[in-house]
Design a protein around this motif. Structure first.
Motif, PDB file in Angstrom:
ATOM      1  N   LEU A 102       0.909  -1.258  -0.053  1.00  0.00           N
ATOM      2  CA  LEU A 102      -0.003   0.179  -0.061  1.00  0.00           C
ATOM      3  C   LEU A 102       0.846   1.362   0.127  1.00  0.00           C
ATOM      4  N   ASP A 103       0.440   2.228  -0.666  1.00  0.00           N
ATOM      5  CA  ASP A 103       1.004   3.596  -0.622  1.00  0.00           C
ATOM      6  C   ASP A 103       1.089   4.000   0.792  1.00  0.00           C
ATOM      7  N   ILE A 104       1.741   5.166   1.017  1.00  0.00           N
ATOM      8  CA  ILE A 104       1.671   5.860   2.445  1.00  0.00           C
ATOM      9  C   ILE A 104       0.158   6.496   2.668  1.00  0.00           C
ATOM     10  N   TYR A 105      -0.203   6.955   1.723  1.00  0.00           N
ATOM     11  CA  TYR A 105      -1.689   7.468   1.969  1.00  0.00           C
ATOM     12  C   TYR A 105      -2.436   6.500   2.615  1.00  0.00           C
ATOM     13  N   LYS A 106      -2.521   5.250   1.801  1.00  0.00           N
ATOM     14  CA  LYS A 106      -3.292   4.087   2.288  1.00  0.00           C
ATOM     15  C   LYS A 106      -2.893   3.374   3.630  1.00  0.00           C
ATOM     16  N   LYS A 139       5.922  12.632   0.132  1.00  0.00           N
ATOM     17  CA  LYS A 139       5.946  11.073   0.070  1.00  0.00           C
ATOM     18  C   LYS A 139       4.618  10.421  -0.361  1.00  0.00           C
ATOM     19  N   ILE A 140       3.513  11.166  -0.233  1.00  0.00           N
ATOM     20  CA  ILE A 140       2.193  10.712   0.012  1.00  0.00           C
ATOM     21  C   ILE A 140       1.945   9.323  -1.039  1.00  0.00           C
ATOM     22  N   ALA A 158       3.035   9.349  12.081  1.00  0.00           N
ATOM     23  CA  ALA A 158       1.815  10.032  11.623  1.00  0.00           C
ATOM     24  C   ALA A 158       0.432   8.841  11.357  1.00  0.00           C
ATOM     25  N   ARG A 159       0.917   7.720  11.185  1.00  0.00           N
ATOM     26  CA  ARG A 159      -0.361   6.876  11.179  1.00  0.00           C
ATOM     27  C   ARG A 159      -0.902   6.495  12.585  1.00  0.00           C
TER      28      ARG A 159
END
Ligand code: ADP
Ligand code: MG
Length: 227
Positions: A102-106, A139-140, A158-159
């Motif tokens: 998964l990317d950083i956003y997800k 980096k999103i 962040a998460r």
């Protein structure tokens, strides 16, 4: 006087063994206040991770009482425990635990999917705000393994922040990082504690104790020193 966020009374924990049981925590009494930066230290095997997991509702204990903001939460059901975890606590682990596909956003979105409280727009706003806070908004859309270790740990912070927890639990968060990156991560955690988050961290790096407002030393399942 600032408020007590966590109080443990006479916590005991056993792990079942083949023919016996291992007494891992032997009467732990603790008081943690809002905005405290707690470090739990002690030799390998002294019960640090067990204590952190109990504090973070990842593991159960056998005797004693746990009070959260004055309320006895010792006997919550599994469902209430998981809700409590999701609402009040953010976790940061030594090995990051990001999902590589998964990317950083997800990855940052995940804790919000589990608690299902926010609209799509609100989620989007929170993800971007938290990424900005840890300095990695650019980096999103990258994948975790395209980032350095220190950057990945910032992403896990962040998460951890995305549901606005009261407390951040961190088990050896800098264990896989070099000295400079360690300093960055510690400064970030310190900033969060100064903003009112309670940080509870396990470490064996004595050089990091200067960041703590309180150090709890475990030896063979008891608190032998509080500084
Ligand atoms: N799931 C488990 N089952 C049985 N024994 C365990 C388990 N987890 C930890 N232990 C034992 O409990 C003791 C404390 O472990 P731990 O809390 O991980 O210590 P620390 O984090 O301080 O190294 C150790 O002796 C460890 O081997
Ligand atoms: Mg440990």
């Amino acid at each position: 006087m600032s408020e007590n966020i966590i109080k443990l009374k006479n916590i005991q924990k056993y792990y079942p063994m083949k023919d016996s049981r291992l007494h891992v925590l032997k009467s732990i009494d603790l008081e943690i206040k809002k905005g405290d930066f707690i470090m739990i230290v002690g030799q390998s095997g002294s019960g640090k991770t067990t204590l952190l997991n109990i504090l973070g509702f990842l593991d159960k204990f056998d005797e004693g009482n746990y009070f959260y903001k004055g309320e006895d939460v010792t006997n919550l059901s599994e469902k209430e425990r998981s809700k409590f975890r999701n609402t009040n606590i953010g976790f940061v682990f030594q090995q990051f635990n990001l999902i590589p596909t998964l990317d950083i956003y997800k990855n940052i979105e995940l804790p919000m999917i589990y608690n299902n409280r926010y609209s799509k727009e609100e989620k989007d706003k929170r993800i971007k705000e938290r990424l900005k806070k840890v300095g990695l908004l650019d980096k999103i859309h990258q994948k975790p393994l395209e980032l350095s270790g220190g950057q990945q740990q910032r992403i896990t912070i962040a998460r951890a922040l995305v549901n606005d927890p009261d407390i951040i639990f961190a088990d050896e968060p800098t264990g896989a990082l070099d000295i400079n990156t360690t300093k960055d991560i510690m400064e970030l955690l310190k900033e969060l504690s100064q903003q009112g988050k309670t940080i509870i961290m396990v470490t064996h790096e004595t050089g990091l104790l200067k960041y703590a407002t309180k150090v709890i030393r475990l030896n063979d399942g008891i608190v032998v020193e509080e500084m």
